[in-house]
Design a protein around this motif. Sequence first.
Motif, PDB file in Angstrom:
ATOM      1  N   GLY A  97       0.072  -2.395  -0.262  1.00  0.00           N
ATOM      2  CA  GLY A  97      -0.889  -3.478  -0.122  1.00  0.00           C
ATOM      3  C   GLY A  97      -0.662  -4.298   1.135  1.00  0.00           C
ATOM      4  O   GLY A  97      -1.607  -4.652   1.845  1.00  0.00           O
ATOM      5  N   ARG A  98       0.583  -4.612   1.420  1.00  0.00           N
ATOM      6  CA  ARG A  98       0.886  -5.431   2.601  1.00  0.00           C
ATOM      7  C   ARG A  98       0.554  -4.702   3.898  1.00  0.00           C
ATOM      8  O   ARG A  98       0.097  -5.310   4.866  1.00  0.00           O
ATOM      9  CB  ARG A  98       2.362  -5.813   2.601  1.00  0.00           C
ATOM     10  CG  ARG A  98       2.749  -6.883   1.610  1.00  0.00           C
ATOM     11  CD  ARG A  98       4.135  -7.403   1.917  1.00  0.00           C
ATOM     12  NE  ARG A  98       4.530  -8.483   1.054  1.00  0.00           N
ATOM     13  CZ  ARG A  98       5.603  -9.246   1.267  1.00  0.00           C
ATOM     14  NH1 ARG A  98       6.375  -9.021   2.326  1.00  0.00           N
ATOM     15  NH2 ARG A  98       5.912 -10.211   0.445  1.00  0.00           N
ATOM     16  N   THR A 143       9.830  -3.144   6.686  1.00  0.00           N
ATOM     17  CA  THR A 143       9.080  -1.991   6.195  1.00  0.00           C
ATOM     18  C   THR A 143       7.887  -1.771   7.120  1.00  0.00           C
ATOM     19  O   THR A 143       7.190  -2.730   7.477  1.00  0.00           O
ATOM     20  CB  THR A 143       8.589  -2.226   4.755  1.00  0.00           C
ATOM     21  OG1 THR A 143       9.711  -2.484   3.906  1.00  0.00           O
ATOM     22  CG2 THR A 143       7.847  -1.006   4.227  1.00  0.00           C
ATOM     23  N   LYS A 151       5.056 -11.018   9.124  1.00  0.00           N
ATOM     24  CA  LYS A 151       4.132  -9.885   9.063  1.00  0.00           C
ATOM     25  C   LYS A 151       3.410  -9.841  10.402  1.00  0.00           C
ATOM     26  O   LYS A 151       2.838 -10.850  10.828  1.00  0.00           O
ATOM     27  CB  LYS A 151       3.143 -10.078   7.909  1.00  0.00           C
ATOM     28  CG  LYS A 151       2.214  -8.902   7.642  1.00  0.00           C
ATOM     29  CD  LYS A 151       1.376  -9.197   6.394  1.00  0.00           C
ATOM     30  CE  LYS A 151       0.449  -8.063   6.033  1.00  0.00           C
ATOM     31  NZ  LYS A 151      -0.357  -8.361   4.816  1.00  0.00           N
ATOM     32  N   THR A 182       6.144   1.305  -2.246  1.00  0.00           N
ATOM     33  CA  THR A 182       5.866   0.580  -3.475  1.00  0.00           C
ATOM     34  C   THR A 182       4.421   0.077  -3.420  1.00  0.00           C
ATOM     35  O   THR A 182       3.785   0.067  -2.352  1.00  0.00           O
ATOM     36  CB  THR A 182       6.815  -0.611  -3.641  1.00  0.00           C
ATOM     37  OG1 THR A 182       6.577  -1.538  -2.560  1.00  0.00           O
ATOM     38  CG2 THR A 182       8.275  -0.164  -3.616  1.00  0.00           C
ATOM     39  N   ALA A 183       3.913  -0.354  -4.545  1.00  0.00           N
ATOM     40  CA  ALA A 183       2.562  -0.904  -4.572  1.00  0.00           C
ATOM     41  C   ALA A 183       2.461  -2.129  -3.657  1.00  0.00           C
ATOM     42  O   ALA A 183       1.457  -2.325  -2.959  1.00  0.00           O
ATOM     43  CB  ALA A 183       2.171  -1.268  -6.000  1.00  0.00           C
ATOM     44  N   GLU A 184       3.528  -2.933  -3.638  1.00  0.00           N
ATOM     45  CA  GLU A 184       3.543  -4.122  -2.772  1.00  0.00           C
ATOM     46  C   GLU A 184       3.472  -3.719  -1.305  1.00  0.00           C
ATOM     47  O   GLU A 184       2.693  -4.285  -0.530  1.00  0.00           O
ATOM     48  CB  GLU A 184       4.799  -4.948  -3.020  1.00  0.00           C
ATOM     49  CG  GLU A 184       4.886  -6.176  -2.132  1.00  0.00           C
ATOM     50  CD  GLU A 184       6.220  -6.894  -2.220  1.00  0.00           C
ATOM     51  OE1 GLU A 184       6.293  -8.047  -1.764  1.00  0.00           O
ATOM     52  OE2 GLU A 184       7.191  -6.302  -2.724  1.00  0.00           O
ATOM     53  N   ALA A 185       4.279  -2.720  -0.901  1.00  0.00           N
ATOM     54  CA  ALA A 185       4.298  -2.286   0.495  1.00  0.00           C
ATOM     55  C   ALA A 185       2.962  -1.689   0.904  1.00  0.00           C
ATOM     56  O   ALA A 185       2.455  -1.954   2.010  1.00  0.00           O
ATOM     57  CB  ALA A 185       5.416  -1.283   0.713  1.00  0.00           C
ATOM     58  N   TYR A 240       6.275  -5.604   8.129  1.00  0.00           N
ATOM     59  CA  TYR A 240       6.631  -6.890   7.542  1.00  0.00           C
ATOM     60  C   TYR A 240       8.130  -6.873   7.277  1.00  0.00           C
ATOM     61  O   TYR A 240       8.731  -5.806   7.088  1.00  0.00           O
ATOM     62  CB  TYR A 240       5.829  -7.213   6.274  1.00  0.00           C
ATOM     63  CG  TYR A 240       6.169  -6.399   5.049  1.00  0.00           C
ATOM     64  CD1 TYR A 240       7.161  -6.814   4.161  1.00  0.00           C
ATOM     65  CD2 TYR A 240       5.477  -5.228   4.746  1.00  0.00           C
ATOM     66  CE1 TYR A 240       7.468  -6.085   3.025  1.00  0.00           C
ATOM     67  CE2 TYR A 240       5.769  -4.490   3.612  1.00  0.00           C
ATOM     68  CZ  TYR A 240       6.765  -4.914   2.760  1.00  0.00           C
ATOM     69  OH  TYR A 240       7.059  -4.193   1.641  1.00  0.00           O
ATOM     70  N   ASP A 294      10.430 -14.774   7.047  1.00  0.00           N
ATOM     71  CA  ASP A 294       9.541 -13.717   6.573  1.00  0.00           C
ATOM     72  C   ASP A 294       8.407 -13.586   7.587  1.00  0.00           C
ATOM     73  O   ASP A 294       7.760 -14.588   7.934  1.00  0.00           O
ATOM     74  CB  ASP A 294       8.985 -14.052   5.190  1.00  0.00           C
ATOM     75  CG  ASP A 294      10.075 -14.058   4.127  1.00  0.00           C
ATOM     76  OD1 ASP A 294      10.525 -12.973   3.750  1.00  0.00           O
ATOM     77  OD2 ASP A 294      10.485 -15.156   3.703  1.00  0.00           O
TER      78      ASP A 294
END
Length: 251
Positions: free
Chosen positions: A129-130, A159, A221, A124-127, A232, A219
């Motif tokens: 980026g992270r 992920t 990272k 995903t775009a979020e993944a 993360y 949570d």
Amino acid sequence: MTADPARPTELSIPIARGSSTPLYLQLSAAIEGAIREGTLVPGSRIENELQLAGRLGLSRPTVRQGIQELVDKGLLVRKRGVGTQVVESQVNRPVALTSLYDDLAREGKHPRTEVLEYRIGRPTAEAAGRLLLDTGELVLDLMRVRYADDEPLAVMRNTLPERIAPSREDLLEKGLYAALRERGIATAVGHQRIGAITADEENAALLGETVGAALLTMDRKSFANDGAVIEYGHHVYRASRYSFEVTLVDG
């Protein structure tokens, strides 16, 4: 030999009256040791304050204070009409860059993992980026349930880049960080946030809790020495069986 939960257990408790350790702490340490070693199993009853005081030659306030230490730690509970019982032990995990699997093994638990989801695909775009991914890189999305002594303890979603992903078989046998170390990937730094939620239907079913039960969340990272993002994750823990522990230093 383990205790018979149906009757109070008489423990052998040495009391060193010349010691600098207060008598109530000697008492609580001996009982806690019996709990940790499995001599006193969950549900076991210990002698009442009057019996302990008489047998050990201690004052009743001293015995009461020693037992209260263990009640405050969540190891004993007082029940009217039943007595003082050993409660189901919690997993106390240090707030550190460690693996839950490794922490459980060090505590003498028997960790086991169910891999509910193992999916490699486009991020995903979020993944993206992270994880600071390059164009075209794939990711592994993981969902696991971690057990301690065959009791569900945590639901873990992670992920990570597909290029460093362990196999499903590796993750059934060991923790994620241990599997990564075997691939030459070592975590050096992690950012972690701890919170709380109530159980929805999915988490309640996976963890053996009721809907609305208190759950802890973490949570995280994590990064390698070169600054590359390793993974993360979002983990959910049973608050009734799990706690985080941190040591504070006056800076």
